[in-house]
Design an enzyme around this catalytic site. Structure first.
Site, short mmCIF file in Angstrom:
data_model
loop_
_atom_site.label_atom_id
_atom_site.label_comp_id
_atom_site.label_asym_id
_atom_site.label_seq_id
_atom_site.Cartn_x
_atom_site.Cartn_y
_atom_site.Cartn_z
CG HIS A 92 84.35 2.01 31.20
ND1 HIS A 92 84.62 0.78 31.78
CD2 HIS A 92 83.37 2.57 31.96
CE1 HIS A 92 83.85 0.63 32.84
NE2 HIS A 92 83.08 1.69 32.98
N GLY A 93 85.78 2.56 26.75
CA GLY A 93 86.13 3.45 25.66
C GLY A 93 87.36 3.03 24.90
#
Length: 478
Positions: free
Chosen positions: A326-327
């Site tokens: 996700h990041g």
């Protein structure tokens, strides 16, 4: 190009009309139009990153063709590793380069060594995490002989770049979507109407629910030290609805648009906030990503087989990797690890597959037990979302710490009555339609056509009246 933009409102009808005008021509012309339209759609953000999509397409198409021509195990593994290394390297450079450099410098500084390394001003290409996993699934499935490699480059390019789900999913498997590009597609009125209905509900979730919640969430999270525990809790709950409305709304719009063009995409959300435990939640949230990690990472690692230690290891790997997907921030890693902690007791007690049916399958309301199970699961999810939303681990930890004091029993300083009413109505509709692919799929079909159209027009009016300004989808940053 955003779905909720004037540009897209012009783009979609033109592509739709041209697409069905080509229906009497050879199938390759329709597929070629999809490729060109998808490249225009993606290039609207930054045309320079089109080269990445084209490169990934060429690499995996070539890998598939070479896999078709050889039966030598060593060569087949080499080809698979080529696809994995190339795709993960591209993703790693654009998404994680600065993260690793910054943490490398921090680690050396901690041990008293000064090291000079420069981070780069790298722009993250929109959707790279999604189409990278999509092309990887093709190479892996061809290698495992689950899928016959394609020799039709236009169809493959259309599969990789298909604009409805290009930048934020669902992450489609080649086994489901690619064969649909080989078949002649006929316009079916009832499919198109169903697609429009799902698009409408997707816009409602994004523009009305998510974007209105976002206003309050941004205020509270930006100034969380100034507010009481009850207000902070309100902010965390609103973020839970913001991210659900935002991401599932995008998926609904993408699936609905695909229906307009004669394609069927997989369901990506199945009413996750009505889950009775965390295992059920992850079977219902971002299903295309969850099943991707399950099939290509978790099961190859051994899944829930083997020793207790192996089971624990596999659970943490899958959730932490999912968080990191996700990041490039430690907050996402902690978010993943926290969900692993939630999931682990269910796995070890072999209760992770208890709730596989729809809640309150044969009744209108949940039982008392189910009600409390849903409430507890939602609360655990809300706490985890704080790490997802916060900028740093310190901020997330401080936010959670401030939740646990007597001010939790006071009235929140911010009380957006209108949003409360919206969420209540939204939950009623979602609960009523929880057995369908999306909430309003069959909800009002038993009513006369006039009543149905009145309801749809009311939803459209709410979208225009309370939609707020044009905002990007949260998952564009992933």
């Amino acid at each position: 190009m955003l779905f909720n933009s004037i540009d897209f409102a012009v783009f979609l009808p033109i592509v739709f009309a041209l697409y069905w005008l080509l229906n009497k021509q050879a199938l390759k012309f329709q597929n070629l139009l999809i490729v060109l339209a998808s490249y225009l759609f993606y290039g609207w953000w930054d045309y320079r990153f089109l080269a990445l999509i084209v490169f990934s397409t060429l690499v995996d198409f070539s890998v598939g063709n070479y896999l078709r021509k050889t039966t030598d195990d060593f060569k087949r593994k080499l080809l698979l590793y080529t696809s994995v290394v190339v795709n993960i390297s591209l993703l790693g450079f654009f998404k994680y380069y600065n993260f690793f450099i910054d943490n490398f410098i921090t680690a050396f500084t901690f041990f008293g060594n000064d090291i000079q390394l420069n981070s780069l001003n790298i722009i993250l290409p929109v959707g790279i995490s999604f189409y990278t996993f999509q092309t990887l699934s093709y190479s892996i499935d061809v290698y495992k002989r689950k899928l016959e490699p394609t020799t039709d480059f236009i169809s493959f390019a259309a599969f990789v770049s298909f604009f409805p789900q290009l930048v934020a999913g669902p992450i489609e498997r080649a086994t489901n979507l690619l064969p649909q590009f080989y078949k002649h597609r006929e316009f079916k009125y009832h499919h198109a109407v169903d697609g429009l209905r799902q698009i409408l509900w997707g816009f409602f979730k994004k523009v009305v629910i998510a974007d209105n919640c976002a206003k309050t969430v941004n205020i509270i999270f930006s100034n969380y030290t100034d507010y009481s525990a009850s207000t902070l809790f309100l902010g965390a709950v609103f973020f839970a609805f913001q991210i659900y409305g935002d991401f599932s709304g995008y998926s609904d719009i993408a699936i609905g648009i695909s229906r307009l063009f004669g394609f069927n995409l997989k369901q990506n959300f199945a009413f996750p906030y009505f889950s009775r435990d965390i295992a059920e939640f992850w079977r219902r949230w971002h299903m295309s990503l969850s099943t991707w990690f399950r099939d290509y990472v978790y099961i190859p690692l051994g899944g829930s087989r083997g020793s207790r230690w192996n089971q624990i290891r596999n659970v943490f790997i899958i959730f932490i990797v999912s968080g990191f997907w996700h990041g490039a921030n430690w907050t996402f890693i902690i978010w993943g690890a926290l969900n692993a902690l939630y999931f682990l007791p269910l796995l070890l007690m072999k209760k992770n597959r208890v709730n596989t049916d729809v809640v309150a399958q044969h009744t209108r309301l949940p039982s008392v037990k189910e009600f409390f199970q849903i409430g507890l699961t939602f609360l655990l999810t809300v706490l985890a979302w704080i790490f997802f939303r916060a900028e740093t681990i310190t901020e997330a930890a401080d936010y959670i710490y401030r939740l646990f004091n007597r001010s939790m029993f006071s009235l929140p300083e911010i009380r957006p009555t209108f949003i409360f009413i919206l969420l209540l109505g939204f939950l009623i509709v979602e609960w009523t339609g929880r057995k369908q692919q999306y909430a309003i799929e069959k909800l009002w079909l038993k009513y006369p056509k006039v009543v149905q159209w009145v309801i749809y027009y009311v939803i459209v009016m709410i979208i225009f009246l309370y939609g707020g300004r044009e905002q990007e989808f949260i998952y564009f940053q992933f």
